[in-house]
Design a protein around this motif. Structure first.
Motif, PDB file in Angstrom:
ATOM      1  N   THR A 284      -5.732   1.840  -8.251  1.00  0.00           N
ATOM      2  CA  THR A 284      -4.484   2.625  -8.315  1.00  0.00           C
ATOM      3  C   THR A 284      -4.174   3.268  -7.071  1.00  0.00           C
ATOM      4  OG1 THR A 284      -5.626   3.591 -10.747  1.00  0.00           O
ATOM      5  CG2 THR A 284      -4.256   4.434  -9.809  1.00  0.00           C
ATOM      6  N   HIS A 285      -5.528   4.010  -6.757  1.00  0.00           N
ATOM      7  CA  HIS A 285      -5.230   4.232  -5.433  1.00  0.00           C
ATOM      8  C   HIS A 285      -4.488   3.346  -4.416  1.00  0.00           C
ATOM      9  CE1 HIS A 285      -6.621   5.549  -1.480  1.00  0.00           C
ATOM     10  NE2 HIS A 285      -5.682   6.037  -1.949  1.00  0.00           N
ATOM     11  N   MET A 286      -4.464   2.230  -4.095  1.00  0.00           N
ATOM     12  CA  MET A 286      -3.863   0.971  -3.320  1.00  0.00           C
ATOM     13  C   MET A 286      -3.020   0.900  -4.047  1.00  0.00           C
ATOM     14  SD  MET A 286      -4.353  -3.071  -2.810  1.00  0.00           S
ATOM     15  CE  MET A 286      -4.532  -3.306  -4.972  1.00  0.00           C
ATOM     16  N   ASP A 287      -2.601   0.345  -5.791  1.00  0.00           N
ATOM     17  CA  ASP A 287      -1.084   1.082  -6.253  1.00  0.00           C
ATOM     18  C   ASP A 287       0.131   1.344  -5.707  1.00  0.00           C
ATOM     19  OD1 ASP A 287       0.617   0.050  -8.153  1.00  0.00           O
ATOM     20  OD2 ASP A 287       0.836   2.419  -8.355  1.00  0.00           O
ATOM     21  N   GLU A 288      -0.781   3.174  -5.117  1.00  0.00           N
ATOM     22  CA  GLU A 288       0.378   4.206  -4.685  1.00  0.00           C
ATOM     23  C   GLU A 288       0.282   3.981  -3.292  1.00  0.00           C
ATOM     24  OE1 GLU A 288      -0.551   9.162  -3.686  1.00  0.00           O
ATOM     25  OE2 GLU A 288      -0.818   7.886  -5.758  1.00  0.00           O
ATOM     26  N   GLN A 289       0.123   3.327  -2.688  1.00  0.00           N
ATOM     27  CA  GLN A 289       0.343   3.271  -1.242  1.00  0.00           C
ATOM     28  C   GLN A 289       1.398   2.291  -0.755  1.00  0.00           C
ATOM     29  OE1 GLN A 289      -1.266   5.462   0.436  1.00  0.00           O
ATOM     30  NE2 GLN A 289      -2.363   5.883  -0.816  1.00  0.00           N
ATOM     31  N   ILE A 290       1.021   1.023  -2.257  1.00  0.00           N
ATOM     32  CA  ILE A 290       1.745   0.290  -2.107  1.00  0.00           C
ATOM     33  C   ILE A 290       3.717   0.437  -2.736  1.00  0.00           C
ATOM     34  CG2 ILE A 290       2.656  -2.156  -3.743  1.00  0.00           C
ATOM     35  CD1 ILE A 290      -0.416  -2.891  -3.961  1.00  0.00           C
ATOM     36  N   GLY A 291       3.709   1.099  -3.114  1.00  0.00           N
ATOM     37  CA  GLY A 291       4.623   2.017  -3.684  1.00  0.00           C
ATOM     38  C   GLY A 291       5.617   3.212  -2.481  1.00  0.00           C
ATOM     39  N   ARG A 292       4.706   3.397  -1.752  1.00  0.00           N
ATOM     40  CA  ARG A 292       5.068   4.289  -0.451  1.00  0.00           C
ATOM     41  C   ARG A 292       5.567   3.573   0.452  1.00  0.00           C
ATOM     42  NH1 ARG A 292       0.554   5.980   2.763  1.00  0.00           N
ATOM     43  NH2 ARG A 292       1.361   6.955   4.053  1.00  0.00           N
ATOM     44  N   ILE A 293       5.204   2.265   0.493  1.00  0.00           N
ATOM     45  CA  ILE A 293       5.207   0.688   1.238  1.00  0.00           C
ATOM     46  C   ILE A 293       6.966   0.931   1.254  1.00  0.00           C
ATOM     47  CG2 ILE A 293       5.514  -1.578   2.145  1.00  0.00           C
ATOM     48  CD1 ILE A 293       2.610  -1.044   2.160  1.00  0.00           C
ATOM     49  N   ILE A 294       7.126   0.470  -0.225  1.00  0.00           N
ATOM     50  CA  ILE A 294       8.359   0.085  -0.811  1.00  0.00           C
ATOM     51  C   ILE A 294       9.654   0.906  -1.085  1.00  0.00           C
ATOM     52  CG2 ILE A 294       9.719  -0.417  -3.159  1.00  0.00           C
ATOM     53  CD1 ILE A 294       6.824  -1.747  -3.426  1.00  0.00           C
ATOM     54  N   ASN A 295       9.033   2.747  -0.864  1.00  0.00           N
ATOM     55  CA  ASN A 295       9.855   3.474  -0.626  1.00  0.00           C
ATOM     56  C   ASN A 295      10.330   3.119   0.173  1.00  0.00           C
ATOM     57  OD1 ASN A 295      10.774   6.084  -1.593  1.00  0.00           O
ATOM     58  ND2 ASN A 295       9.614   6.995  -0.828  1.00  0.00           N
ATOM     59  N   ALA A 296       9.275   3.373   2.049  1.00  0.00           N
ATOM     60  CA  ALA A 296      10.210   3.599   3.260  1.00  0.00           C
ATOM     61  C   ALA A 296      10.894   2.011   3.511  1.00  0.00           C
ATOM     62  CB  ALA A 296       8.214   2.772   4.142  1.00  0.00           C
ATOM     63  N   LEU A 297      11.345   1.051   2.960  1.00  0.00           N
ATOM     64  CA  LEU A 297      11.866  -0.044   2.707  1.00  0.00           C
ATOM     65  C   LEU A 297      13.422   0.561   2.098  1.00  0.00           C
ATOM     66  CD1 LEU A 297       9.639  -3.437   1.634  1.00  0.00           C
ATOM     67  CD2 LEU A 297      11.238  -3.106   3.991  1.00  0.00           C
ATOM     68  N   GLU A 298      13.309   1.681   1.315  1.00  0.00           N
ATOM     69  CA  GLU A 298      14.224   1.777   0.401  1.00  0.00           C
ATOM     70  C   GLU A 298      14.924   3.174   1.566  1.00  0.00           C
ATOM     71  OE1 GLU A 298      17.796   1.874  -1.750  1.00  0.00           O
ATOM     72  OE2 GLU A 298      15.260   1.239  -2.728  1.00  0.00           O
ATOM     73  N   GLU A 299      14.200   3.466   2.171  1.00  0.00           N
ATOM     74  CA  GLU A 299      14.617   4.508   3.083  1.00  0.00           C
ATOM     75  C   GLU A 299      14.999   3.999   4.370  1.00  0.00           C
ATOM     76  OE1 GLU A 299      11.268   7.154   3.514  1.00  0.00           O
ATOM     77  OE2 GLU A 299      11.615   8.260   1.734  1.00  0.00           O
ATOM     78  N   LYS A 300      15.522   2.637   4.868  1.00  0.00           N
ATOM     79  CA  LYS A 300      15.435   2.219   5.510  1.00  0.00           C
ATOM     80  C   LYS A 300      17.090   1.309   5.506  1.00  0.00           C
ATOM     81  CE  LYS A 300      15.450   1.368   9.937  1.00  0.00           C
ATOM     82  NZ  LYS A 300      14.602   2.154  11.446  1.00  0.00           N
ATOM     83  N   GLY A 301      16.678   1.612   3.982  1.00  0.00           N
ATOM     84  CA  GLY A 301      18.037   0.571   3.916  1.00  0.00           C
ATOM     85  C   GLY A 301      18.155  -0.971   4.083  1.00  0.00           C
ATOM     86  N   LEU A 302      16.363  -1.373   3.689  1.00  0.00           N
ATOM     87  CA  LEU A 302      16.284  -2.530   3.924  1.00  0.00           C
ATOM     88  C   LEU A 302      15.405  -3.599   2.515  1.00  0.00           C
ATOM     89  CD1 LEU A 302      14.079  -2.346   7.476  1.00  0.00           C
ATOM     90  CD2 LEU A 302      15.991  -3.192   6.723  1.00  0.00           C
ATOM     91  N   ARG A 303      15.661  -2.626   1.779  1.00  0.00           N
ATOM     92  CA  ARG A 303      14.929  -3.132   0.391  1.00  0.00           C
ATOM     93  C   ARG A 303      16.322  -4.194  -0.024  1.00  0.00           C
ATOM     94  NH1 ARG A 303      12.219  -4.822  -2.380  1.00  0.00           N
ATOM     95  NH2 ARG A 303      11.437  -4.481  -4.800  1.00  0.00           N
ATOM     96  N   ASP A 304      17.269  -4.603  -0.511  1.00  0.00           N
ATOM     97  CA  ASP A 304      17.912  -5.093  -0.528  1.00  0.00           C
ATOM     98  C   ASP A 304      18.125  -6.843   0.177  1.00  0.00           C
ATOM     99  OD1 ASP A 304      18.593  -3.315  -3.223  1.00  0.00           O
ATOM    100  OD2 ASP A 304      20.822  -2.713  -1.420  1.00  0.00           O
TER     101      ASP A 304
END
Length: 510
Positions: A284-304
């Motif tokens: 669960t703790h690791m899952d939250e960190q994975i969410g942070r990484i995905i969020n960084a991709l979104e904020e950078k405009g790289l998600r798509d």
């Protein structure tokens, strides 16, 4: 109690378009200025000891994994993904070696740690040669020379098998050529590695795509994490699995190893529950960190334009079949999650093809239009990933040292053992007995199935260059010593002390 997680829906603002993923095909190259490379970025997230059912969306209603659940919903999950096994007790080393070489367990060095063969083109190396920026953070269990051969960039690099999650010995990659001295980081490993990945994403300015590998050391023991994640779970509500046993019914050839010291003998329901709770809390703790990484991709405009892949190096027993570790060929120890999510990837698909983790190498090559080296024996999943085509593979074979061999074909699983000259067998109907509790071996009504699987097991092992002869009394191979007989007394004492400390974290003592 409020669970302070990032909202997974925040990450997925737009529906990925297949056309975006395929723009690189046939596009004209501008004569001036470098073209924007529309090949996808790759983020490969690798957990440490997380078995297939360690995700809520994959059937485990007890565990909390909102960010991995979102990947499952938005992507394709291969529900029958396995590691091939290992020829030594440190299963994660050969498992990771198979990932980066695309070779079978029989074609890598038995330990596959610091002495991994490197004539082959390693996966990150092949991507780098195809103009991908390659970056790694986290655990690397295949030696520094292989790392330097494969990656051009990296930060917060842990070279080894396990460590205290709050005392991580890390190195930095300097000028793409050499590694720094060790620094002890007191930030929890999952946060440490996710921070490095996020920093890489935020600072990325190049026009070419990147391959980012994040190799967590969670949920590997010692299972220490911020207390609030343990508090999300209540031990009395944790269920012991149907295949819980106080001890394994026979000697499988590796009964006395470090992993098995993480709970007392005989196993008790109370201690197994405590271990499961800590295992879930780490995830669960690791899952939250994975969410942070995905969020960084979104904020950078790289998600798509980024494909995210999640998997694990192996599973773990944690009390199933009376075992705690992964030095066996039961489902809990060799079956792992494999999720693809991103542009062009079908959403909400559960693919039932039989898959090895070493298939990732050729699959990534196809996803990135990288040529697959001839040394790779894995099968590309590209066509089944994109259009659910069948793989030309009827079964999977597995091995642990020279004491265990197994085959999975359709709904059946056969495991053969040779320990101290004595043969033992198990046959399971996985459709009706997914927990592998009812042994059908030698039952008259299953004799034909047993013979069929034994023949196909031998053929499959030969195909992957195993030298065993299952019909011979000694399989025509020399026994590989048990772990306990192959390590120094000093190492044994040190690891026993660590196991005692880990049990104390759960409130248990010898």
């Amino acid at each position: 109690m409020n669970i302070n997680f990032l909202n997974p829906s925040f990450f997925f603002l737009k529906k990925p378009q297949l056309t975006l993923f395929l723009l690189f095909i046939g596009c004209a190259t501008p004569k001036k200025n470098p073209p924007i490379d529309k090949r996808p970025n790759i983020v490969f997230i690798l957990a440490d000891d997380q078995r297939y059912d360690g995700i809520h969306a994959l059937g485990n209603t007890e565990i909390i994994t909102p960010n991995l659940d979102a990947l499952v919903a938005r992507g394709t999950t291969f529900k029958n993904t396995y590691i091939m096994g290992a020829m030594n007790g440190a299963v994660c080393a050969p498992s990771r070696a198979m990932l980066i070489t695309g070779r079978s367990v029989f074609d890598i060095t038995p330990y596959a740690g610091s002495n991994i063969e490197m004539p082959d083109l390693l996966l990150p190396e092949a991507l780098s040669m195809n103009n991908y920026t390659t970056f790694h953070t986290g655990k690397w269990h295949n030696g520094e020379p292989a790392f330097l051969k494969g990656f051009k960039e990296g930060s917060k690099l842990f070279f080894g098998g396990m460590c205290d999650h709050y005392q991580v010995p890390t190195k930095e990659l300097e000028n793409s050529k050499k590694l720094s001295a060790i620094k002890i980081d007191s930030t929890h490993s999952s946060v440490l590695f996710s921070n490095a990945a996020i920093e890489f994403i935020k600072d990325y300015r190049a026009s070419n795509p990147f391959y980012l590998q994040v190799s967590f050391t969670a949920p590997h023991d010692p299972r220490n994490m911020p207390k609030k994640y343990e508090d999300l779970y209540v031990k009395k509500e944790i269920e012991v699995p149907p295949n819980f046993a106080m001890k394994h019914p026979f000697d499988n050839g590796e009964m006395d190893i470090r992993d098995e010291w993480l709970a007392g003998y005989p196993r008790t329901v109370d201690e197994v529950k405590a271990n499961i709770l800590a295992y879930y809390a780490m995830i669960t703790h690791m899952d939250e960190q994975i969410g942070r990484i995905i969020n960084a991709l979104e904020e950078k405009g790289l998600r798509d334009n980024t494909i995210i892949i999640f998997s694990s190096d192996n599973g773990l027993a944690v009390g199933q079949h009376g075992l705690m570790g992964k030095q066996n060929l039961y489902e809990h120890s060799i079956k792992v999650p494999l999720i693809f999510e991103g542009p062009g990837i079908p959403q909400g698909i559960s693919n039932e093809e039989l898959v090895y983790t070493l298939d990732l190498y050729p699959t990534l090559c196809d996803l990135t239009t990288t040529e697959t080296p001839k040394t790779v024996v894995g099968v590309s999943l590209f066509n089944t990933l994109m259009s659910q085509e069948k793989i030309e593979r009827s079964s999977l074979v597995f091995a642990y040292k020279n004491s265990q061999r197994a085959i999975r074909k359709e709904d059946y699983k056969l495991i053969e053992y040779l320990v101290k000259g004595e043969k033992t067998g198990q046959l399971f109907d996985l459709k009706n007995d997914p927990w592998e509790t009812t042994n059908l071996y030698d039952l008259p009504s299953y004799q034909s199935k047993q013979i069929e699987l034994q023949k196909e097991l031998q053929q499959g092992l030969l195909y992957y260059n195993d030298v065993v002869d299952m019909t011979a009394a000694d399989w025509n191979v020399d026994p590989i010593p048990a772990w306990i007989d192959n390590v120094s007394p000093e190492t044994i004492n040190r690891l026993r002390a660590l196991a005692i400390k880990d049990r104390a974290l759960r409130g248990f003592s010898n």
